[in-house]
Motif scaffolding. Structure first.
Motif, PDB file in Angstrom:
ATOM      1  N   ILE A  81       0.862  -1.180   0.000  1.00  0.00           N
ATOM      2  CA  ILE A  81       0.000   0.000   0.000  1.00  0.00           C
ATOM      3  C   ILE A  81       0.900   1.232   0.000  1.00  0.00           C
ATOM      4  O   ILE A  81       1.727   1.407   0.901  1.00  0.00           O
ATOM      5  N   VAL A  82       0.760   2.062  -0.998  1.00  0.00           N
ATOM      6  CA  VAL A  82       1.545   3.296  -1.074  1.00  0.00           C
ATOM      7  C   VAL A  82       0.874   4.337  -0.180  1.00  0.00           C
ATOM      8  O   VAL A  82      -0.208   4.834  -0.487  1.00  0.00           O
ATOM      9  N   LEU A  83       1.521   4.640   0.923  1.00  0.00           N
ATOM     10  CA  LEU A  83       0.986   5.660   1.820  1.00  0.00           C
ATOM     11  C   LEU A  83       1.313   7.054   1.315  1.00  0.00           C
ATOM     12  O   LEU A  83       0.502   7.971   1.390  1.00  0.00           O
ATOM     13  N   ASN A  84       2.531   7.191   0.791  1.00  0.00           N
ATOM     14  CA  ASN A  84       2.978   8.499   0.318  1.00  0.00           C
ATOM     15  C   ASN A  84       3.952   8.301  -0.831  1.00  0.00           C
ATOM     16  O   ASN A  84       5.112   7.917  -0.620  1.00  0.00           O
ATOM     17  N   ALA A  85       3.468   8.536  -2.044  1.00  0.00           N
ATOM     18  CA  ALA A  85       4.294   8.302  -3.228  1.00  0.00           C
ATOM     19  C   ALA A  85       5.484   9.255  -3.274  1.00  0.00           C
ATOM     20  O   ALA A  85       6.600   8.861  -3.638  1.00  0.00           O
ATOM     21  N   GLU A  86       5.247  10.502  -2.898  1.00  0.00           N
ATOM     22  CA  GLU A  86       6.309  11.512  -2.965  1.00  0.00           C
ATOM     23  C   GLU A  86       7.497  11.149  -2.074  1.00  0.00           C
ATOM     24  O   GLU A  86       8.657  11.324  -2.456  1.00  0.00           O
ATOM     25  N   LYS A  87       7.200  10.598  -0.898  1.00  0.00           N
ATOM     26  CA  LYS A  87       8.267  10.244   0.048  1.00  0.00           C
ATOM     27  C   LYS A  87       8.601   8.753   0.013  1.00  0.00           C
ATOM     28  O   LYS A  87       9.419   8.282   0.811  1.00  0.00           O
ATOM     29  N   ASN A  88       7.961   8.030  -0.885  1.00  0.00           N
ATOM     30  CA  ASN A  88       8.182   6.586  -1.033  1.00  0.00           C
ATOM     31  C   ASN A  88       7.961   5.838   0.288  1.00  0.00           C
ATOM     32  O   ASN A  88       8.769   5.006   0.701  1.00  0.00           O
ATOM     33  N   ILE A  89       6.849   6.139   0.931  1.00  0.00           N
ATOM     34  CA  ILE A  89       6.490   5.468   2.184  1.00  0.00           C
ATOM     35  C   ILE A  89       5.478   4.377   1.864  1.00  0.00           C
ATOM     36  O   ILE A  89       4.375   4.663   1.373  1.00  0.00           O
TER      37      ILE A  89
END
Length: 412
Positions: free
Chosen positions: A106-114
Motif C-alpha cells: 500500500i503506497v501511503l505516500n508516493a512523494e516520500k516513497n512510504i
C-alpha cells in the motif's frame, strides 16, 4: 448488522482531531487540544441518547446506558482514551481508505516513497478483502485509542436502537493522557460505579488480556567535572564515559529488541549528555513481580559499584514505580474474563488470551478497585506512520461489547 459506513465516518471524525498528549505538561489534560475531541464526544453521547453524561474539570467523560431488564444485573463499564502518543505527530491526520485490500503493498505516500508492505508487516495478510484505514505516511492514525472510542459509542448507539437486546446498566468512560501514563490518575472509580469494566485498547481481533507488565521509570544522573581539556589530567571527569559504563553494565540482551512474551527488559529511551552531566532515562518492565524487583536491584547495584570505583556519588539513581500487573486483581474475579471470552466465541472470534507487553488504564484501575481486562480494538502498528485499522475489526469489537452486555444480563 452494524452500519459500516457510520463506523467509518465516526472514526474519521475522531482521528482528524489532534489530541496528542505531552508528558512535560503538568496540567490535566496535558494539552488543551484534547478538549476539542472531549467536548465533541460529550455532545455526541447526549445526541445518541445516553444518560448522566458528564465531563469534569480534567476532561474525564462518563455516561450511562440504563438497564432494560427488571432483574438485578451487575453494572459493567467500557473505557477508552482519547489522547494520542507524543512519540509521533498527530497533527493534520489524513486517513486513507483502502477498500477490498488485495494483499499487496500500500503506497501511503508516493512523494516520500512510504510503503505499508505485507513483506514487513505480515499481519496485513490477515485482512485481504477487507477495508483498511491507513495514514498518508506523514502522521500516526490514532486508532490507539480512537478505534476503542468509536466502538464503544457505536455499541451504545446500537443497543439504544435495538432494545430487544437485553442488558443491565452500562457505564462508559473516556480518559485523557493515557499515553503518558496518567490516564487513570484522576479517574473517579466511585463515581463511575461499575462492578468491573473493560478497556477497549488492544490490537488484533480476538485479543483478550488480563496480564500486563509491572512498570517503573528510572532516571540515572551522572555527574562529572569540567576543566580545560588542555590541563585536564587528573582533574576532568567526563560524565558521558561513566554513563557508557553504566549502560554497558546492564544485560545487553534484556532490551525490547531482544525480548518477547513474558520476558522483561531494561529500555534506554533517552540520553542527554555533556561532560559535566549526563542523564539517562530508562523504563523497567517485567510481568513477574519478583523479577521486576530484581531488575531495580540490578540498577542499584551497578550504581553502587560505579560510585565505589570513582570514590564519590557520581551517579544518582531515581526509580519510580508506574503501574503493576493487573493479573493479581483480576484472577479473583475471573468470571469477567470468561464472559468476554464467551462473547467472542459466540461471535465466531477466536480468543487470543495473552499478556500485554505494556500497560493500559485498566492496569491502574484494577488496583484502584475496578477490575479491568483489556479487549482488542483492531488497530496495528500503533504510534507511527504505518498505523492502520481494518474496519471489519472495529465492527467485530463493537459486536463484542454488545454481546458482553447481553451475556452479563443473562447471569443470574
Amino acid at each position: 448488522m452494524m452500519d459500516k459506513q457510520r463506523i467509518i465516518d465516526r472514526f474519521i471524525s475522531y482521528v482528524t482531531i489532534d489530541t496528542q498528549s505531552d508528558a512535560k505538561s503538568n496540567t490535566t489534560p496535558s494539552t488543551k487540544k484534547q478538549w476539542d475531541l472531549a467536548n465533541k464526544l460529550v455532545d455526541e453521547l447526549k445526541t445518541i441518547g445516553l444518560q448522566d453524561v458528564s465531563i469534569d474539570e480534567n476532561a474525564y467523560i462518563m455516561a450511562t446506558l440504563p438497564s432494560n431488564v427488571e432483574h438485578a444485573v451487575p453494572t459493567i463499564g467500557f473505557i477508552s482514551h482519547f489522547d494520542t502518543t507524543p512519540d509521533f505527530t498527530g497533527t493534520n491526520v489524513k486517513p486513507q481508505i483502502i477498500s477490498n485490500y488485495d494483499g499487496k503493498d500500500i503506497v501511503l505516500n508516493a512523494e516520500k516513497n512510504i510503503i505499508l508492505s505485507p513483506s514487513y508487516f505480515e499481519d496485513l495478510l490477515l485482512y485481504k478483502g477487507q477495508t483498511l484505514i491507513t495514514t498518508d505516511g506523514n502522521t500516526l492514525l490514532g486508532a490507539d485509542d480512537k478505534a476503542g472510542i468509536c466502538e464503544i459509542v457505536s455499541a451504545m448507539e446500537y443497543l439504544i436502537q435495538h432494545p430487544e437486546i437485553k442488558h443491565g446498566p452500562i457505564r462508559i468512560g473516556f480518559t485523557p493522557d493515557e499515553e503518558i501514563g496518567r490516564g487513570a490518575h484522576k479517574f473517579d472509580v466511585e463515581k463511575f460505579g461499575a462492578d468491573w469494566a473493560y478497556t477497549m485498547d488492544g490490537s488484533q481481533v480476538g485479543e483478550l488480556e488480563y496480564e500486563n507488565f509491572n512498570a517503573a521509570g528510572a532516571k540515572v544522573t551522572v555527574k562529572g567535572k569540567i576543566v580545560h581539556p588542555g590541563y585536564a589530567k587528573g582533574k576532568l571527569i567526563n560524565s558521558m564515559y561513566i554513563a557508557t559504563e553504566f549502560i554497558n553494565s546492564l544485560p545487553r540482551l534484556e532490551t525490547p529488541e531482544h525480548t518477547e512474551g513474558y520476558q522483561g527488559f531494561f529500555h534506554l529511551c533517552d540520553i542527554t549528555g555533556k561532560v559535566e552531566e549526563t542523564v539517562l532515562e530508562y523504563i523497567i518492565r517485567d510481568h513477574d513481580r519478583g523479577h521486576f524487583e530484581a531488575r531495580k536491584e540490578v540498577m542499584q547495584k551497578i550504581t553502587n559499584e560505579i560510585n565505589a570505583q570513582y570514590g564519590n556519588d557520581v551517579i544518582v539513581l531515581e526509580i519510580k514505580d508506574q503501574y503493576y500487573n493487573m493479573k493479581e486483581k483480576v484472577e479473583p474475579v475471573m468470571h469477567i474474563v470468561d464472559i468476554a471470552e464467551e462473547a467472542m466465541k459466540q461471535l465466531g472470534i477466536k480468543p487470543l488470551i495473552k499478556a500485554i507487553r505494556g500497560g493500559t488504564d485498566g492496569s491502574q484501575l484494577s488496583y484502584m478497585g475496578l477490575p479491568c481486562p483489556n479487549i482488542f480494538a483492531g488497530g496495528h502498528n500503533f504510534h507511527g506512520r504505518y498505523e492502520y485499522v481494518p474496519v471489519e475489526s472495529m465492527i467485530k469489537a463493537t459486536e463484542v461489547i454488545c454481546k458482553i452486555a447481553e451475556l452479563t444480563a443473562m447471569k443470574k
